[in-house]
Design an enzyme around this catalytic site. Structure first.
Site, PDB file in Angstrom:
ATOM      1  N   GLY A 210       3.760  -1.052   5.018  1.00 33.01           N
ATOM      2  CA  GLY A 210       2.629  -0.212   4.837  1.00 33.01           C
ATOM      3  C   GLY A 210       1.527  -0.714   5.493  1.00 33.01           C
ATOM      4  N   GLY A 211       0.183  -0.178   5.654  1.00 31.41           N
ATOM      5  CA  GLY A 211      -0.816  -0.985   6.259  1.00 31.41           C
ATOM      6  C   GLY A 211      -1.200  -2.247   5.602  1.00 31.41           C
TER       7      GLY A 211
ATOM      8  N   ASP B 232      -6.524  11.198  -4.199  1.00 33.05           N
ATOM      9  CA  ASP B 232      -5.872  11.115  -3.085  1.00 33.05           C
ATOM     10  C   ASP B 232      -4.676  11.829  -2.623  1.00 33.05           C
ATOM     11  OD1 ASP B 232      -5.881  10.051  -0.254  1.00 33.05           O
ATOM     12  OD2 ASP B 232      -4.739   8.295  -0.707  1.00 33.05           O
TER      13      ASP B 232
END
Length: 200
Positions: free
Chosen positions: A53-54, A168
């Site tokens: 992931g980031g 989110d």
């Protein structure tokens, strides 16, 4: 000054020399992800690389005394001494552990490993995101859309009942299970979540 960590108390310090808590020699934080096959801790072996992931990498791992494999999420080493990034990373685990529901991934433990990696050990899920399904199909059949909506509502209802606000909500943060967990919809990524408190 670059932060260092104590392998005994598993804490970071902006110091050199010895840990002020227990006198153990402080060590530099790791500069790279651990290799597959390494022992993450005395009871955890990294079996394979699952995804990136980031801000993190996810591995499949084995825990001593646990029959099923687990997922281990490791914060990218470049963020290892970034206090806001570390706080957000561990917030996800803390918020998850407040919840106990079939539509929320189970976090087993979290914290710094013996080698200084920030880790979250969790239930291993196989599946695809709701975002991927929407990209592939465009429009969901109405029966499936209703089923998924009910699964999402159950997860959100449980979280709100425990005073956890996800903050989110988007298709990529819901995982649709495969295999034995086929069609179970999981709410994931609690990195922005907060615990709601009654105003005083």
């Amino acid at each position: 000054m670059t932060r260092r960590f104590c392998p005994k108390c598993r804490r970071m310090y902006a110091l050199e020399g010895a840990c002020p808590a227990d006198g153990t020699a402080l060590r530099p934080l790791p500069s790279a992800y651990p290799d597959v096959g390494r022992a993450l801790d005395s009871d955890a072996i990294l079996v394979s690389h699952l995804a990136d992931g980031g801000m993190s990498r996810i591995y499949v791992a084995r825990l001593v005394g646990r029959e099923e494999p687990v997922a281990v999420k490791i914060l990218a080493p470049k963020f290892g001494s970034d206090e806001p990034a570390v706080e957000r990373y561990y917030r996800e685990a803390r918020m998850n552990q407040l919840l106990d529901h079939k539509n929320v991934v189970d976090v087993i433990r979290y914290g710094m490993s013996e080698e200084g990696h920030h880790t979250i050990v969790m239930e291993l899920l196989q599946g695809k995101s709701l975002g991927d399904e929407l990209d592939a199909l465009g429009t969901l059949p109405w029966r499936r859309a209703v089923y998924i909506a009910l699964e999402l509502a159950a997860a959100l209802g449980h979280a709100h009942g425990r005073r956890v606000i996800h903050r989110d909500i988007k298709p990529d943060n819901f995982l649709i299970g495969l295999g034995q967990r086929a069609n179970t919809v999981y709410m994931i990524d609690f990195g922005l979540a907060k615990k709601y408190r009654d105003p005083k």
